[in-house]
Scaffold this motif. Structure first.
Motif, PDB file in Angstrom:
ATOM      1  N   ARG A  92       0.807  -1.220   0.000  1.00 24.49           N
ATOM      2  CA  ARG A  92       0.000   0.000   0.000  1.00 24.49           C
ATOM      3  C   ARG A  92       0.842   1.273   0.000  1.00 24.49           C
ATOM      4  N   LEU A  93       2.030   1.222   0.575  1.00 22.89           N
ATOM      5  CA  LEU A  93       2.850   2.428   0.653  1.00 22.89           C
ATOM      6  C   LEU A  93       3.299   2.902  -0.723  1.00 22.89           C
ATOM      7  N   ARG A  94       3.475   1.984  -1.658  1.00 25.95           N
ATOM      8  CA  ARG A  94       3.910   2.350  -3.011  1.00 25.95           C
ATOM      9  C   ARG A  94       2.681   2.450  -3.902  1.00 25.95           C
ATOM     10  N   LYS A  95       2.392   3.628  -4.361  1.00 24.57           N
ATOM     11  CA  LYS A  95       1.171   3.863  -5.121  1.00 24.57           C
ATOM     12  C   LYS A  95       1.390   3.572  -6.607  1.00 24.57           C
ATOM     13  N   SER A  96       0.375   2.983  -7.217  1.00 20.55           N
ATOM     14  CA  SER A  96       0.391   2.709  -8.652  1.00 20.55           C
ATOM     15  C   SER A  96       0.047   3.985  -9.420  1.00 20.55           C
ATOM     16  N   ALA A  97       0.211   3.938 -10.752  1.00 22.90           N
ATOM     17  CA  ALA A  97      -0.133   5.095 -11.574  1.00 22.90           C
ATOM     18  C   ALA A  97      -1.611   5.442 -11.433  1.00 22.90           C
ATOM     19  N   TRP A  98      -2.469   4.413 -11.359  1.00 17.63           N
ATOM     20  CA  TRP A  98      -3.897   4.669 -11.205  1.00 17.63           C
ATOM     21  C   TRP A  98      -4.186   5.328  -9.862  1.00 17.63           C
ATOM     22  N   GLU A  99      -3.549   4.858  -8.809  1.00 18.33           N
ATOM     23  CA  GLU A  99      -3.752   5.455  -7.495  1.00 18.33           C
ATOM     24  C   GLU A  99      -3.306   6.917  -7.488  1.00 18.33           C
ATOM     25  N   LEU A 100      -2.158   7.195  -8.107  1.00 16.58           N
ATOM     26  CA  LEU A 100      -1.665   8.574  -8.164  1.00 16.58           C
ATOM     27  C   LEU A 100      -2.622   9.466  -8.948  1.00 16.58           C
ATOM     28  N   ASP A 101      -3.225   8.922  -9.993  1.00 15.65           N
ATOM     29  CA  ASP A 101      -4.214   9.692 -10.744  1.00 15.65           C
ATOM     30  C   ASP A 101      -5.400  10.058  -9.870  1.00 15.65           C
ATOM     31  N   ARG A 102      -5.870   9.113  -9.056  1.00 15.27           N
ATOM     32  CA  ARG A 102      -6.986   9.394  -8.158  1.00 15.27           C
ATOM     33  C   ARG A 102      -6.602  10.446  -7.111  1.00 15.27           C
ATOM     34  N   MET A 103      -5.375  10.371  -6.620  1.00 14.39           N
ATOM     35  CA  MET A 103      -4.931  11.326  -5.619  1.00 14.39           C
ATOM     36  C   MET A 103      -4.778  12.725  -6.213  1.00 14.39           C
ATOM     37  N   ARG A 104      -4.279  12.800  -7.449  1.00 18.18           N
ATOM     38  CA  ARG A 104      -4.200  14.111  -8.119  1.00 18.18           C
ATOM     39  C   ARG A 104      -5.590  14.700  -8.311  1.00 18.18           C
ATOM     40  N   GLU A 105      -6.536  13.850  -8.688  1.00 19.52           N
ATOM     41  CA  GLU A 105      -7.894  14.343  -8.888  1.00 19.52           C
ATOM     42  C   GLU A 105      -8.492  14.824  -7.567  1.00 19.52           C
ATOM     43  N   ALA A 106      -8.284  14.081  -6.485  1.00 20.07           N
ATOM     44  CA  ALA A 106      -8.793  14.501  -5.177  1.00 20.07           C
ATOM     45  C   ALA A 106      -8.180  15.839  -4.768  1.00 20.07           C
ATOM     46  N   ALA A 107      -6.873  16.006  -5.023  1.00 16.60           N
ATOM     47  CA  ALA A 107      -6.212  17.272  -4.686  1.00 16.60           C
ATOM     48  C   ALA A 107      -6.765  18.417  -5.524  1.00 16.60           C
ATOM     49  N   ALA A 108      -7.060  18.150  -6.805  1.00 14.29           N
ATOM     50  CA  ALA A 108      -7.626  19.188  -7.669  1.00 14.29           C
ATOM     51  C   ALA A 108      -9.033  19.577  -7.219  1.00 14.29           C
TER      52      ALA A 108
END
Length: 374
Positions: free
Chosen positions: A149-165
């Motif tokens: 879980r500590l290492r995020k996948s590209a899909w996870e990072l996309d979701r996190m960028r969207e949440a931040a936006a």
């Protein structure tokens, strides 16, 4: 993950913790805000994914978790002494446990890896302890789960960028509405609405503090934002289960020099932290870098650290504190959050970053260079 389970000699992984279920299945549910109907995910080493829900939620799980075998329970049954089920004389958990036992049996012989087995904190259901015959077969899988879980996948990072936006747009919308004379509760209501209208699937716990001369945690109150006070907000828009988390400080007048100085101290520590190279360092090293920039220890401020991990929950490991030995690795996501008490006032700045070969890559917008004036 199945390869790691096999290496442990386990036949399956049992996940009862909310965010671990989301990690395995992508599923999120408001049921987790209640405690009467358990949701459990079981991943067998042969790749089968089984999900246990209440009958009333089974259709939703089948729709949203393609390929999963969804099992259901529905009966309310008596609770006997010693079961560790304090909330009522009849509950759904006993029936859920029987169905879970069948799922584990179908996964095959071997050890049963249980995420957060016997955790003292945070509060996580220990349903496997109610299944007869598992003595000696269960093993704690927390380290295995967190290592992934500590290492995020590209899909996870996309979701996190969207949440931040989403959170960034919500701050902008709220800023247009902020006026002295509003209560913390009124601001919190507007902040929640702004996050949802800007695309949040859920709104996580958030801080609204009128007057930064006190602690920054706790539920919003009826305290009125006076024009002479600073206003602190910390938001958490959630998209597909993945959190955002960063704060802003507002003023309804020109900030005073002492306030600018306090904010600048925290902002400079942020720059010092994210300007360093994470490769070959630990979370503790990063914490010490910011502590040195601020010339304080983490315990000198209420937060007790200068940041933390983020993903399917807030906070996640590691802690940006001098005593955390966790090595910083590519794919880790961090909230870098230096905080300082300056002239009796609390100042915090915060950014979300993912670690990569080039160092820190921002997931959230840059922290403002100064206190925001409305």
């Amino acid at each position: 993950m199945t390869a790691r389970l096999e290496a442990l000699g386990a036949s399956c992984l049992v996940a009862i913790r909310d965010e671990s279920i989301t990690y395995l299945t992508g599923y999120t549910t408001m049921t987790w805000k209640m405690y009467s109907r358990p949701v459990v995910a079981v991943l067998a080493t042969d790749g089968r994914l089984m999900v246990l829900t209440a009958e009333t939620e089974a259709d939703s799980a089948r729709l949203r978790i393609p390929g999963a075998e969804v099992r259901a329970y529905v009966e309310l049954e008596p609770v006997t002494e010693g079961m560790g089920l304090p909330d009522g004389r009849i509950q759904f958990a006993p029936h859920a446990v029987r169905v879970l036992a069948e799922m584990i049996e179908e996964a095959g012989p071997g050890q049963i890896a249980v995420d957060s087995l016997d955790a003292a904190w945070p509060p996580i259901g220990q349903l496997t302890r109610l299944i007869p015959g598992l003595d000696g077969r269960t093993t704690d899988a927390s380290e295995l789960v967190w290592s992934l879980r500590l290492r995020k996948s590209a899909w996870e990072l996309d979701r996190m960028r969207e949440a931040a936006a989403v959170l960034d747009r919500a701050y902008a919308r709220l800023r247009e509405q902020l006026r002295p004379g509003m209560t913390e509760r009124d601001i919190a209501r507007r902040f929640s609405i702004a996050q949802l209208e800007e695309g949040a699937h859920e709104v996580g716990p958030h801080a609204v503090v009128a007057g930064v001369d006190r602690g920054l945690f706790g539920f919003p109150t009826d305290r009125v934002w006076d024009a002479d006070d600073l206003l602190y907000l910390d938001g958490a828009a959630i998209v597909d289960g993945y959190w955002s988390d960063y704060c802003r400080t507002f003023a309804a007048r020109s900030p005073r020099s002492v306030e600018r100085d306090g904010y600048a101290r925290a902002r400079a520590a942020l720059e010092e932290g994210v300007g360093s190279r994470p490769v070959g360092r630990t979370a503790g090293d990063l914490g010490l870098t910011m502590a040195a920039a601020l010339d304080i220890a983490p315990g000198d401020v209420g937060f007790g650290r200068f940041g933390h991990g983020i993903g399917l929950h807030v906070p996640e490991p590691p802690s940006l504190h001098g005593d955390d030995p966790t090595p910083l690795e590519d794919g880790f996501t961090l909230c870098v959050e230096p905080a300082v008490e300056h002239a009796g006032l609390n100042f915090v700045v915060e950014e979300e970053h993912v670690l990569g070969a080039a160092g820190f890559e921002r997931l959230s917008p840059p922290a403002p260079t100064d206190i925001l004036v409305v």
